[in-house]
Motif scaffolding. Structure first.
Motif, PDB file in Angstrom:
ATOM      1  N   CYS A  29       0.880  -1.287  -0.011  1.00 20.98           N
ATOM      2  CA  CYS A  29      -0.225  -0.062   0.062  1.00 20.98           C
ATOM      3  C   CYS A  29       0.802   1.443   0.130  1.00 20.98           C
ATOM      4  O   CYS A  29       1.863   1.136   0.579  1.00 20.98           O
ATOM      5  N   THR A  30       0.412   2.378  -0.841  1.00 18.21           N
ATOM      6  CA  THR A  30       1.255   3.615  -0.798  1.00 18.21           C
ATOM      7  C   THR A  30       1.552   4.252   0.775  1.00 18.21           C
ATOM      8  O   THR A  30       2.644   4.851   0.639  1.00 18.21           O
ATOM      9  N   ASN A  31       0.708   3.835   1.543  1.00 12.24           N
ATOM     10  CA  ASN A  31       1.069   4.379   2.646  1.00 12.24           C
ATOM     11  C   ASN A  31       2.010   3.833   3.574  1.00 12.24           C
ATOM     12  O   ASN A  31       2.264   4.046   4.788  1.00 12.24           O
ATOM     13  N   CYS A  72       0.899   1.636   7.482  1.00 12.91           N
ATOM     14  CA  CYS A  72       0.355   0.274   6.683  1.00 12.91           C
ATOM     15  C   CYS A  72       1.135  -0.749   6.317  1.00 12.91           C
ATOM     16  O   CYS A  72       2.282  -0.307   5.725  1.00 12.91           O
ATOM     17  N   CYS A 101      -7.059   1.683   3.596  1.00 11.57           N
ATOM     18  CA  CYS A 101      -6.616   2.971   3.450  1.00 11.57           C
ATOM     19  C   CYS A 101      -7.145   3.790   2.463  1.00 11.57           C
ATOM     20  O   CYS A 101      -7.379   5.086   2.662  1.00 11.57           O
ATOM     21  N   ARG A 102      -7.765   3.387   1.534  1.00 11.71           N
ATOM     22  CA  ARG A 102      -8.704   4.142   0.411  1.00 11.71           C
ATOM     23  C   ARG A 102      -9.961   4.304   0.839  1.00 11.71           C
ATOM     24  O   ARG A 102     -10.177   5.403   0.418  1.00 11.71           O
ATOM     25  N   LEU A 160      -3.660   2.158  -2.988  1.00 17.15           N
ATOM     26  CA  LEU A 160      -3.825   2.034  -1.457  1.00 17.15           C
ATOM     27  C   LEU A 160      -4.708   0.607  -1.274  1.00 17.15           C
ATOM     28  O   LEU A 160      -5.349   0.467  -2.020  1.00 17.15           O
ATOM     29  N   ASP A 186      -6.020   0.445  -7.858  1.00 14.93           N
ATOM     30  CA  ASP A 186      -5.798   1.417  -6.423  1.00 14.93           C
ATOM     31  C   ASP A 186      -4.260   1.223  -5.974  1.00 14.93           C
ATOM     32  O   ASP A 186      -3.868   0.006  -5.957  1.00 14.93           O
TER      33      ASP A 186
END
Length: 328
Positions: free
Chosen positions: A27-29, A35, A51-52, A47, A45
């Motif tokens: 996940c980008t986070n 995350c 998280c999205r 995320l 996605d």
């Protein structure tokens, strides 16, 4: 799962998967260390599924905010773990612009004028950033005379309001819900004011899982919903660790139990209710041995059990069995 880099460091593979296994991406986070969930290959996605749903995150240029956000995400991801295993609908704001789920984590105004209120409004769940500060949250827990106040508890409670909209209001179950929880059409603001001025009614413990549940039928439902998620998820953890409770003090076996069933898939609420007391008594005893307060400072009375059973039946799409209204 344990991961290893795929060829050319493009994505990740689960260790032990075959050569044709699908790639996964962080996940980008993950770059903010908040995350560790994954996005499957081919997803539109960047995320993860948890998280999205974020809309407002803390200002990460301020010292300490990243750690507070990490704590919020840990609780929120635990919430999504339960929602996914229960196969509950999770409409996004894009799918339902007026009622889809979205999360805001704002901080209090710097000018000191007012404070952010944690709450729910037609799918918008706001968790005040200060709730992720252990000292601030404990201060509020003592001030509000609450047995229990945690970040995960906040998420589970507020999402209970969200699912009241979906599974009760929009599904035509208001009448059945009113029988157990009371008339939700009574003025909410007035009910809240009366609660803070007068406190809960005498003997509330017989009919409500918490004093805050006495405020209004909406809060009673949300508190019961959160409590149901506490039970299901904690029991599943006991199953995962192969816990068995068999205290020698209970010679009749009434407090003995081995946890070996899928609590998230259990369609019989009785199965959950029988397993829960032995586990909570054992964990409370362990906490006391460490000088800690009880993990589970609650008692499930017959009336509270009926409310929990109602939530269970809603979650699993079971027929809602009419029951006599409890005294309020």
């Amino acid at each position: 799962m344990a991961l290893e880099p795929a060829a050319d460091d493009k994505g990740w593979l689960a260790i032990g998967d075959g050569v044709d296994a699908p790639l996964r991406f962080l996940c980008t986070n993950a770059e903010y260390d908040v995350c560790n969930w994954l996005v499957p290959e081919g997803s539109a996605d960047v995320l993860c599924v948890a998280c999205r749903y974020n809309h407002v995150i803390p200002d990460l240029t301020k010292a300490g905010n990243q750690e507070l956000w990490r704590r919020l995400e840990q609780a929120k991801h635990r919430l999504f773990y339960s929602l996914l295993l229960l196969n509950l609908p999770i409409p996004t704001r894009a799918e339902n612009p007026t009622g889809g789920l979205v999360f805001n984590f704002p901080e209090d105004p710097e000018n000191g004028e007012g404070k952010v209120m944690t709450g729910h409004d037609e799918g918008i769940i706001t968790i005040a950033l200060r709730e992720a500060d252990d000292a601030e949250r404990e201060k509020m827990r003592v001030k509000m005379e609450e047995y229990y106040r945690t970040l995960l508890g906040h998420f589970r409670h507020e999402v209970g309001h969200f699912y009241w909209n979906i599974l009760v209001r929009d599904a035509g179950n208001e009448k059945a819900c009113r029988t157990l929880f009371g008339d939700h059409t009574q003025d909410y603001g007035m009910a809240l004011q009366q609660h803070y001025e007068n406190g809960p009614p005498a003997g509330w413990q017989e009919n409500y899982v918490s004093s805050y549940a006495t405020t209004h039928p909406w809060e009673d439902f949300a508190e019961t919903w959160a409590h149901y998620l506490h039970i299901v998820d904690t029991l599943q953890t006991a199953v995962a660790f192969g816990v068995a409770v068999s205290p020698t003090v209970a010679k009749d076996g009434s407090l003995s139990h081995a946890f070996n069933f899928d609590t998230y898939a259990a369609t019989s609420f009785k199965e959950l209710l029988v397993a829960w007391p032995p586990l909570t008594l054992a964990v409370n005893a362990l906490n006391r041995s460490m000088g800690q307060p009880d993990m589970y400072p609650f008692v499930i009375t017959p009336t509270i059990a009926e409310k929990l059973r109602f939530v269970h039946d809603l979650v699993h799409g079971l027929p809602l069995v009419p029951v006599a209204p409890a005294p309020q």
